[in-house]
Design an enzyme around this catalytic site. Sequence first.
Site, PDB file in Angstrom:
ATOM      1  N   VAL A   1     -80.500 -35.878 -43.725  1.00 53.74           N
ATOM      2  CA  VAL A   1     -80.357 -35.436 -42.339  1.00 53.74           C
ATOM      3  C   VAL A   1     -81.682 -35.544 -41.584  1.00 53.74           C
ATOM      4  O   VAL A   1     -82.752 -35.235 -42.129  1.00 53.74           O
ATOM      5  CB  VAL A   1     -79.852 -33.968 -42.311  1.00 53.74           C
ATOM      6  CG1 VAL A   1     -79.635 -33.498 -40.881  1.00 53.74           C
ATOM      7  CG2 VAL A   1     -78.559 -33.836 -43.114  1.00 53.74           C
TER       8      VAL A   1
ATOM      9  N   TYR B   1     -89.641 -30.299 -55.656  1.00 56.95           N
ATOM     10  CA  TYR B   1     -88.508 -30.017 -54.773  1.00 56.95           C
ATOM     11  C   TYR B   1     -87.194 -30.101 -55.563  1.00 56.95           C
ATOM     12  O   TYR B   1     -86.308 -29.252 -55.408  1.00 56.95           O
ATOM     13  CB  TYR B   1     -88.529 -31.018 -53.608  1.00 56.95           C
ATOM     14  CG  TYR B   1     -87.407 -30.858 -52.612  1.00 56.95           C
ATOM     15  CD1 TYR B   1     -87.361 -29.758 -51.753  1.00 56.95           C
ATOM     16  CD2 TYR B   1     -86.386 -31.803 -52.523  1.00 56.95           C
ATOM     17  CE1 TYR B   1     -86.322 -29.619 -50.834  1.00 56.95           C
ATOM     18  CE2 TYR B   1     -85.360 -31.687 -51.608  1.00 56.95           C
ATOM     19  CZ  TYR B   1     -85.322 -30.580 -50.766  1.00 56.95           C
ATOM     20  OH  TYR B   1     -84.304 -30.440 -49.860  1.00 56.95           O
TER      21      TYR B   1
ATOM     22  N   SER C   1     -79.402 -29.746 -52.928  1.00 63.48           N
ATOM     23  CA  SER C   1     -79.652 -31.166 -52.666  1.00 63.48           C
ATOM     24  C   SER C   1     -79.240 -32.005 -53.864  1.00 63.48           C
ATOM     25  O   SER C   1     -79.413 -31.588 -55.019  1.00 63.48           O
ATOM     26  CB  SER C   1     -81.140 -31.401 -52.393  1.00 63.48           C
ATOM     27  OG  SER C   1     -81.401 -32.788 -52.336  1.00 63.48           O
TER      28      SER C   1
ATOM     29  N   VAL D   1     -86.826 -29.635 -58.787  1.00 68.55           N
ATOM     30  CA  VAL D   1     -86.750 -28.488 -59.706  1.00 68.55           C
ATOM     31  C   VAL D   1     -86.190 -27.271 -58.966  1.00 68.55           C
ATOM     32  O   VAL D   1     -85.291 -26.578 -59.449  1.00 68.55           O
ATOM     33  CB  VAL D   1     -88.153 -28.151 -60.284  1.00 68.55           C
ATOM     34  CG1 VAL D   1     -88.097 -26.858 -61.100  1.00 68.55           C
ATOM     35  CG2 VAL D   1     -88.678 -29.309 -61.131  1.00 68.55           C
ATOM     36  N   THR D   2     -86.709 -27.029 -57.749  1.00 66.18           N
ATOM     37  CA  THR D   2     -86.281 -25.827 -57.013  1.00 66.18           C
ATOM     38  C   THR D   2     -84.835 -25.948 -56.524  1.00 66.18           C
ATOM     39  O   THR D   2     -84.102 -24.966 -56.466  1.00 66.18           O
ATOM     40  CB  THR D   2     -87.202 -25.532 -55.811  1.00 66.18           C
ATOM     41  OG1 THR D   2     -87.101 -26.585 -54.842  1.00 66.18           O
ATOM     42  CG2 THR D   2     -88.653 -25.395 -56.245  1.00 66.18           C
TER      43      THR D   2
ATOM     44  N   ASP E   1     -87.682 -13.342 -43.271  1.00 70.86           N
ATOM     45  CA  ASP E   1     -88.483 -14.212 -44.138  1.00 70.86           C
ATOM     46  C   ASP E   1     -87.943 -14.015 -45.541  1.00 70.86           C
ATOM     47  O   ASP E   1     -87.986 -12.897 -46.081  1.00 70.86           O
ATOM     48  CB  ASP E   1     -89.962 -13.800 -44.058  1.00 70.86           C
ATOM     49  CG  ASP E   1     -90.853 -14.725 -44.897  1.00 70.86           C
ATOM     50  OD1 ASP E   1     -90.371 -15.271 -45.904  1.00 70.86           O
ATOM     51  OD2 ASP E   1     -92.015 -14.896 -44.528  1.00 70.86           O
TER      52      ASP E   1
ATOM     53  N   THR F   1     -84.166 -34.262 -39.882  1.00 69.55           N
ATOM     54  CA  THR F   1     -84.911 -33.031 -39.575  1.00 69.55           C
ATOM     55  C   THR F   1     -86.352 -33.286 -39.979  1.00 69.55           C
ATOM     56  O   THR F   1     -86.664 -34.338 -40.549  1.00 69.55           O
ATOM     57  CB  THR F   1     -84.386 -31.856 -40.419  1.00 69.55           C
ATOM     58  OG1 THR F   1     -84.649 -32.163 -41.806  1.00 69.55           O
ATOM     59  CG2 THR F   1     -82.901 -31.621 -40.217  1.00 69.55           C
TER      60      THR F   1
HETATM   61  P1  NDP Z   1     -86.351 -27.980 -41.918  1.00 70.53           P
HETATM   62  O1  NDP Z   1     -87.710 -28.078 -42.525  1.00 70.53           O
HETATM   63  O2  NDP Z   1     -86.039 -28.687 -40.673  1.00 70.53           O
HETATM   64  O3  NDP Z   1     -85.969 -26.440 -41.718  1.00 70.53           O
HETATM   65  C1  NDP Z   1     -86.209 -25.512 -42.727  1.00 70.53           C
HETATM   66  C2  NDP Z   1     -85.963 -24.123 -42.186  1.00 70.53           C
HETATM   67  O4  NDP Z   1     -86.297 -23.179 -43.224  1.00 70.53           O
HETATM   68  C3  NDP Z   1     -86.877 -23.787 -40.995  1.00 70.53           C
HETATM   69  O5  NDP Z   1     -86.178 -22.966 -40.096  1.00 70.53           O
HETATM   70  C4  NDP Z   1     -87.998 -22.988 -41.656  1.00 70.53           C
HETATM   71  O6  NDP Z   1     -88.674 -22.112 -40.771  1.00 70.53           O
HETATM   72  C5  NDP Z   1     -87.169 -22.215 -42.664  1.00 70.53           C
HETATM   73  N1  NDP Z   1     -87.992 -21.542 -43.665  1.00 70.53           N
HETATM   74  C6  NDP Z   1     -88.944 -22.035 -44.469  1.00 70.53           C
HETATM   75  N2  NDP Z   1     -89.484 -21.063 -45.210  1.00 70.53           N
HETATM   76  C7  NDP Z   1     -88.838 -19.911 -44.890  1.00 70.53           C
HETATM   77  C8  NDP Z   1     -88.935 -18.572 -45.291  1.00 70.53           C
HETATM   78  N3  NDP Z   1     -89.835 -18.173 -46.203  1.00 70.53           N
HETATM   79  N4  NDP Z   1     -88.103 -17.655 -44.755  1.00 70.53           N
HETATM   80  C9  NDP Z   1     -87.189 -18.018 -43.827  1.00 70.53           C
HETATM   81  N5  NDP Z   1     -87.066 -19.280 -43.367  1.00 70.53           N
HETATM   82  C10 NDP Z   1     -87.878 -20.207 -43.895  1.00 70.53           C
HETATM   83  O7  NDP Z   1     -85.368 -28.409 -43.092  1.00 70.53           O
HETATM   84  P2  NDP Z   1     -83.857 -28.936 -43.060  1.00 70.53           P
HETATM   85  O8  NDP Z   1     -83.145 -28.406 -41.895  1.00 70.53           O
HETATM   86  O9  NDP Z   1     -83.893 -30.398 -43.305  1.00 70.53           O
HETATM   87  O10 NDP Z   1     -83.315 -28.284 -44.394  1.00 70.53           O
HETATM   88  C11 NDP Z   1     -82.380 -27.218 -44.423  1.00 70.53           C
HETATM   89  C12 NDP Z   1     -81.857 -27.109 -45.841  1.00 70.53           C
HETATM   90  O11 NDP Z   1     -81.199 -28.321 -46.233  1.00 70.53           O
HETATM   91  C13 NDP Z   1     -82.962 -26.889 -46.871  1.00 70.53           C
HETATM   92  O12 NDP Z   1     -82.481 -26.027 -47.872  1.00 70.53           O
HETATM   93  C14 NDP Z   1     -83.176 -28.278 -47.449  1.00 70.53           C
HETATM   94  O13 NDP Z   1     -83.726 -28.222 -48.748  1.00 70.53           O
HETATM   95  C15 NDP Z   1     -81.752 -28.805 -47.452  1.00 70.53           C
HETATM   96  N6  NDP Z   1     -81.629 -30.260 -47.493  1.00 70.53           N
HETATM   97  C16 NDP Z   1     -82.084 -31.019 -46.450  1.00 70.53           C
HETATM   98  C17 NDP Z   1     -81.909 -32.393 -46.489  1.00 70.53           C
HETATM   99  C18 NDP Z   1     -82.326 -33.288 -45.350  1.00 70.53           C
HETATM  100  O14 NDP Z   1     -82.122 -34.514 -45.462  1.00 70.53           O
HETATM  101  N7  NDP Z   1     -82.886 -32.771 -44.280  1.00 70.53           N
HETATM  102  C19 NDP Z   1     -81.277 -33.057 -47.661  1.00 70.53           C
HETATM  103  C20 NDP Z   1     -80.845 -32.162 -48.673  1.00 70.53           C
HETATM  104  C21 NDP Z   1     -81.010 -30.813 -48.583  1.00 70.53           C
HETATM  105  P3  NDP Z   1     -90.008 -22.576 -39.951  1.00 70.53           P
HETATM  106  O15 NDP Z   1     -89.540 -23.361 -38.761  1.00 70.53           O
HETATM  107  O16 NDP Z   1     -90.637 -21.268 -39.614  1.00 70.53           O
HETATM  108  O17 NDP Z   1     -90.823 -23.402 -40.897  1.00 70.53           O
END
Ligand code: NDP
Length: 273
Positions: free
Chosen positions: A218, A187, A135, A189-190, A66, A220
Amino acid sequence: MNPQVILVTGANKGIGYGIVRSLLTSAASHSIIYLTSRDVSRGQKAITELSTIGGRSSNLVYHQLDITDEQSIDTLVNKIRNAHGRLDVLINNASIAGTDNELMVDVNYYGTLMVCKKFLPIIEKEHGRIVTIGSAIGHLAAFENEEIRNQLGNPELTIEGLSALMDKYKADCKAGKASENGWPMAYAVTKAGQTALSGILARKYPSLLINVCCPGWVNTEMGASMGGKPPKTIDEGAIIPVRLAVSDLGGISGGFWENPSVMDIGSGSISVW
Ligand code: NDP
């Protein structure tokens, strides 16, 4: 030859899962890939699915992580140090979106920062890499407030200065003044915080390759929450991050990599942040 040790955060689903699946075929055959998740059962389910794919699943290791939990991070740092002596590639994929702005700063910015700080002492000194999934939403152009934009883009920005900016954002949210003070959505900002952090670390650790990318839009859970149907599969979303993790980058560090459009499935190029 020592095996290459690669770790992906938040890899139980989405792009992180796609990155692990792609690494199983594209990383060097002796690589060891740590699939990590904050929830053990969700992570183990992912491992079970990937182990039926065959190929090189024996190189796959599961560990809980985590990114907001110091003890969880310390446990894994120690485990990797003891098992391998070092980590070669850290892939910061985990992030959240949603409506809790302050939590988003704590997970996306402070969580990523803590993971970097704790793993940096064991990242391989000469060839180590850090890849962060940022992003395009966090481009500097999203910041209307010129002072904030200039601070974020300042090549002399420090981690302390960046954290102070993130804290200012949280304080403005608490006071209900975030949009009045020219901040974009939380989002963004982060994600800008992650990009600025990657740049600072690249300057601080010149022997490493430290880059950040936008994976495109993507399909997701998070991608779909932005509204509409995301055009890219998780395998397509993994293309740029995997390139930054294991391909020859010609020594480039400190870059923001993306495709010309969030729909494109190319392998990315350096872009103006
Ligand atoms: P998802 O929401 O599908 O997956 C996010 C993942 O992060 C999950 O495995 C989630 O776990 C995990 N997570 C969240 N909080 C924590 C934590 N505290 N510790 C460990 N793991 C954690 O998102 P995406 O796959 O879409 O995104 C992946 C990355 O790509 C992110 O950084 C996102 O900002 C970035 N991104 C995505 C885009 C898109 O279009 N999808 C576009 C641009 C950037 P759990 O299943 O337990 O919640």
